[in-house]
Motif scaffolding. Structure first.
Motif, PDB file in Angstrom:
ATOM      1  N   GLU A 110       0.823  -1.206   0.000  1.00  0.00           N
ATOM      2  CA  GLU A 110       0.000   0.000   0.000  1.00  0.00           C
ATOM      3  C   GLU A 110       0.862   1.263   0.000  1.00  0.00           C
ATOM      4  N   VAL A 111       1.994   1.224   0.686  1.00  0.00           N
ATOM      5  CA  VAL A 111       2.889   2.376   0.701  1.00  0.00           C
ATOM      6  C   VAL A 111       3.458   2.625  -0.688  1.00  0.00           C
ATOM      7  N   LEU A 112       3.887   1.580  -1.367  1.00  0.00           N
ATOM      8  CA  LEU A 112       4.421   1.741  -2.716  1.00  0.00           C
ATOM      9  C   LEU A 112       3.331   2.191  -3.686  1.00  0.00           C
ATOM     10  N   THR A 113       2.118   1.707  -3.497  1.00  0.00           N
ATOM     11  CA  THR A 113       1.006   2.146  -4.340  1.00  0.00           C
ATOM     12  C   THR A 113       0.746   3.640  -4.155  1.00  0.00           C
ATOM     13  N   ALA A 114       0.738   4.086  -2.896  1.00  0.00           N
ATOM     14  CA  ALA A 114       0.529   5.510  -2.626  1.00  0.00           C
ATOM     15  C   ALA A 114       1.642   6.352  -3.231  1.00  0.00           C
ATOM     16  N   ALA A 115       2.879   5.887  -3.093  1.00  0.00           N
ATOM     17  CA  ALA A 115       4.010   6.635  -3.646  1.00  0.00           C
ATOM     18  C   ALA A 115       3.916   6.704  -5.166  1.00  0.00           C
ATOM     19  N   TRP A 116       3.497   5.599  -5.810  1.00  0.00           N
ATOM     20  CA  TRP A 116       3.364   5.606  -7.261  1.00  0.00           C
ATOM     21  C   TRP A 116       2.307   6.604  -7.705  1.00  0.00           C
ATOM     22  N   TRP A 117       1.149   6.586  -7.063  1.00  0.00           N
ATOM     23  CA  TRP A 117       0.098   7.536  -7.440  1.00  0.00           C
ATOM     24  C   TRP A 117       0.560   8.977  -7.220  1.00  0.00           C
ATOM     25  N   ALA A 118       1.235   9.220  -6.103  1.00  0.00           N
ATOM     26  CA  ALA A 118       1.696  10.580  -5.825  1.00  0.00           C
ATOM     27  C   ALA A 118       2.699  11.049  -6.864  1.00  0.00           C
ATOM     28  N   SER A 119       3.558  10.136  -7.313  1.00  0.00           N
ATOM     29  CA  SER A 119       4.563  10.500  -8.307  1.00  0.00           C
ATOM     30  C   SER A 119       3.946  10.679  -9.688  1.00  0.00           C
ATOM     31  N   GLU A 120       3.257   9.656 -10.167  1.00  0.00           N
ATOM     32  CA  GLU A 120       2.735   9.675 -11.535  1.00  0.00           C
ATOM     33  C   GLU A 120       1.543  10.624 -11.693  1.00  0.00           C
ATOM     34  N   ALA A 121       0.536  10.456 -10.848  1.00  0.00           N
ATOM     35  CA  ALA A 121      -0.648  11.305 -10.976  1.00  0.00           C
ATOM     36  C   ALA A 121      -0.353  12.729 -10.540  1.00  0.00           C
ATOM     37  N   GLY A 122       0.546  12.887  -9.571  1.00  0.00           N
ATOM     38  CA  GLY A 122       0.899  14.234  -9.123  1.00  0.00           C
ATOM     39  C   GLY A 122       1.430  15.095 -10.245  1.00  0.00           C
ATOM     40  N   LYS A 123       2.265  14.500 -11.092  1.00  0.00           N
ATOM     41  CA  LYS A 123       2.778  15.237 -12.253  1.00  0.00           C
ATOM     42  C   LYS A 123       1.641  15.698 -13.160  1.00  0.00           C
ATOM     43  N   ARG A 124       0.725  14.784 -13.405  1.00  0.00           N
ATOM     44  CA  ARG A 124      -0.380  15.136 -14.310  1.00  0.00           C
ATOM     45  C   ARG A 124      -1.218  16.278 -13.744  1.00  0.00           C
ATOM     46  N   VAL A 125      -1.480  16.234 -12.442  1.00  0.00           N
ATOM     47  CA  VAL A 125      -2.353  17.241 -11.852  1.00  0.00           C
ATOM     48  C   VAL A 125      -1.715  18.623 -11.883  1.00  0.00           C
ATOM     49  N   VAL A 126      -0.453  18.732 -11.496  1.00  0.00           N
ATOM     50  CA  VAL A 126       0.142  20.071 -11.452  1.00  0.00           C
ATOM     51  C   VAL A 126       0.388  20.616 -12.854  1.00  0.00           C
ATOM     52  N   HIS A 127       0.608  19.741 -13.827  1.00  0.00           N
ATOM     53  CA  HIS A 127       0.689  20.210 -15.215  1.00  0.00           C
ATOM     54  C   HIS A 127      -0.677  20.704 -15.676  1.00  0.00           C
ATOM     55  N   ALA A 128      -1.726  19.964 -15.326  1.00  0.00           N
ATOM     56  CA  ALA A 128      -3.071  20.385 -15.707  1.00  0.00           C
ATOM     57  C   ALA A 128      -3.429  21.716 -15.060  1.00  0.00           C
ATOM     58  N   GLY A 129      -3.077  21.868 -13.794  1.00  0.00           N
ATOM     59  CA  GLY A 129      -3.374  23.117 -13.103  1.00  0.00           C
ATOM     60  C   GLY A 129      -2.743  24.309 -13.785  1.00  0.00           C
ATOM     61  N   GLN A 130      -1.510  24.126 -14.235  1.00  0.00           N
ATOM     62  CA  GLN A 130      -0.836  25.222 -14.919  1.00  0.00           C
ATOM     63  C   GLN A 130      -1.421  25.462 -16.308  1.00  0.00           C
ATOM     64  N   HIS A 131      -1.705  24.387 -17.030  1.00  0.00           N
ATOM     65  CA  HIS A 131      -2.251  24.533 -18.378  1.00  0.00           C
ATOM     66  C   HIS A 131      -3.635  25.178 -18.361  1.00  0.00           C
ATOM     67  N   LEU A 132      -4.446  24.858 -17.354  1.00  0.00           N
ATOM     68  CA  LEU A 132      -5.791  25.426 -17.289  1.00  0.00           C
ATOM     69  C   LEU A 132      -5.786  26.922 -16.997  1.00  0.00           C
ATOM     70  N   HIS A 133      -4.642  27.435 -16.570  1.00  0.00           N
ATOM     71  CA  HIS A 133      -4.508  28.889 -16.398  1.00  0.00           C
ATOM     72  C   HIS A 133      -4.106  29.590 -17.695  1.00  0.00           C
ATOM     73  N   GLY A 134      -3.916  28.810 -18.756  1.00  0.00           N
ATOM     74  CA  GLY A 134      -3.540  29.419 -20.020  1.00  0.00           C
ATOM     75  C   GLY A 134      -2.216  30.155 -19.930  1.00  0.00           C
ATOM     76  N   GLY A 135      -2.148  31.310 -20.573  1.00  0.00           N
ATOM     77  CA  GLY A 135      -0.917  32.097 -20.540  1.00  0.00           C
ATOM     78  C   GLY A 135      -0.553  32.559 -19.148  1.00  0.00           C
ATOM     79  N   THR A 136      -1.551  32.749 -18.285  1.00  0.00           N
ATOM     80  CA  THR A 136      -1.269  33.167 -16.910  1.00  0.00           C
ATOM     81  C   THR A 136      -0.432  32.118 -16.184  1.00  0.00           C
ATOM     82  N   GLY A 137      -0.653  30.847 -16.519  1.00  0.00           N
ATOM     83  CA  GLY A 137       0.096  29.781 -15.864  1.00  0.00           C
ATOM     84  C   GLY A 137       1.575  29.795 -16.184  1.00  0.00           C
ATOM     85  N   ALA A 138       1.959  30.497 -17.242  1.00  0.00           N
ATOM     86  CA  ALA A 138       3.376  30.595 -17.595  1.00  0.00           C
ATOM     87  C   ALA A 138       4.110  31.654 -16.776  1.00  0.00           C
ATOM     88  N   ASP A 139       3.362  32.435 -15.998  1.00  0.00           N
ATOM     89  CA  ASP A 139       3.957  33.469 -15.155  1.00  0.00           C
ATOM     90  C   ASP A 139       4.627  32.815 -13.949  1.00  0.00           C
TER      91      ASP A 139
END
Length: 343
Positions: free
Chosen positions: A275-304
């Motif tokens: 379960e610890v390795l599963t949590a770490a995998w989700w945090a690593s792999e899905a975490g990247k996707r989420v913070v990239h999405a958060g920045q992309h959804l801000h459009g040009g503002t996210g590049a600031d």
């Protein structure tokens, strides 16, 4: 499984949310630069939140770290709790606990951990003496003590005053440093199994921190797309925006629930390795996707680079690197599952 917080856990989480929300503001973070917010750290310790971790368990710690992650608060909270307070409480001798725990609870001592996957880089050169170098240790510039595994995965607690520390800038502002040991004195902490226990605790805690970072990034994206208009209507009414935000929400919930499960099993004294390795995998792999999405959804503002959402991006990528890449974690999980007896 029951992840419902106890009254004590809920009260601690609410207090943490209030302190982080009041003090870890955009203006204060900008003023702190890459350093630690000393005033915020004092406030957390004065409120008893560091010491409370001994009573509210690993799940309680994950709840507190979620609140830190939502605001990307620049304090060594996770490191001190994992590699100092809880490590000493669980594996220290009576003398070590009496000597170290009061200072760790009160914030006059700050701990961190130098945890490469296999203890590479440090060796015991003589009884109680360590040598070697580690290129990156988070929060090392704040720490009074650092927990170091040697090549045999024995844990040693070292005073940073006895080491050589040089500043290292990382993706996120974690006050990191390069650690050099040259016949440095250290005291052993715990016996067989202590390394695996602390490593599991660290992976769970930093996965919980990632859940908060992602939740904060997504909240900012939702607020931005709900108020920013394009062609006379909010961005959030566009199907592409809705789908991207929905995917980010599901990823964030997956990080949260797997971290909760890993923490709950540790609190219950159950085997939690998979379960610890599963949590770490989700945090690593899905975490990247989420913070990239958060920045992309801000459009040009996210590049600031000065925009608050960019901090979530930096923290998300730093946590991905710290937890280990997804392929490595999956390989470790596969080796673990292959060893298990079939039911």
């Amino acid at each position: 499984m029951d992840f419902t917080p106890t009254e004590e856990q809920s009260a601690a989480q609410e207090l943490a949310a209030r302190i982080f929300g009041d003090l870890s503001t955009h203006e204060r973070l900008a003023a702190a630069g890459t350093g630690t917010d000393a005033e915020l750290w004092k406030a957390l310790c004065a409120a008893g939140l560091v010491g409370a971790v001994e009573d509210i368990g690993v799940l309680g710690l994950v709840l507190l770290l979620e609140e830190q992650g939502r605001t990307t608060a620049q304090v060594p909270f996770a490191a001190t709790c994992v590699y100092g307070l809880l490590a000493v409480a669980a594996h220290g001798t009576d003398e070590q606990r009496a000597r170290l725990l009061p200072a760790l609870r009160g914030g006059t001592a700050v701990a961190t951990g130098a945890f490469p996957a296999n203890g590479v880089g440090v060796r015991a050169t003589a009884p109680g003496r360590l040598s070697g170098a580690l290129p990156f240790v988070p929060w090392l510039r704040d720490a009074t003590h650092v927990l170091v595994p040697d090549a045999d995965l024995t844990l040693w607690l070292v005073r940073t005053a006895d080491t050589q520390v040089s500043e290292v800038e990382t993706t996120a502002p974690w006050a990191a440093g390069r650690l050099v040991l040259s016949g440095t004195p250290g005291e052993r902490l715990g016996g067989p199994g202590a390394y695996e226990s602390v490593l599991a605790l660290g992976r769970t805690a930093f996965a919980g921190l990632q859940a908060g970072v992602c939740a904060g990034s997504l909240a900012r994206a939702v607020q931005y797309t709900s108020t920013r208009e394009q062609f006379g209507r909010p961005l959030s009414t566009n199907q592409g925006v809705l789908l991207r935000a929905a995917d980010a929400y599901m990823d964030t919930e997956a990080i949260r629930v797997t971290a909760y499960e890993a923490a709950w099993r540790q609190d219950e004294g159950l085997d939690a390795a998979a379960e610890v390795l599963t949590a770490a995998w989700w945090a690593s792999e899905a975490g990247k996707r989420v913070v990239h999405a958060g920045q992309h959804l801000h459009g040009g503002t996210g590049a600031d680079l000065d925009h608050p959402v960019h901090r979530h991006f930096l923290w998300g990528r730093q946590l991905d690197a710290y937890l280990g890449c997804g392929a490595e974690l999956l390989a470790e999980l596969g080796r673990l599952l292959a060893k298990e007896e079939p039911v």
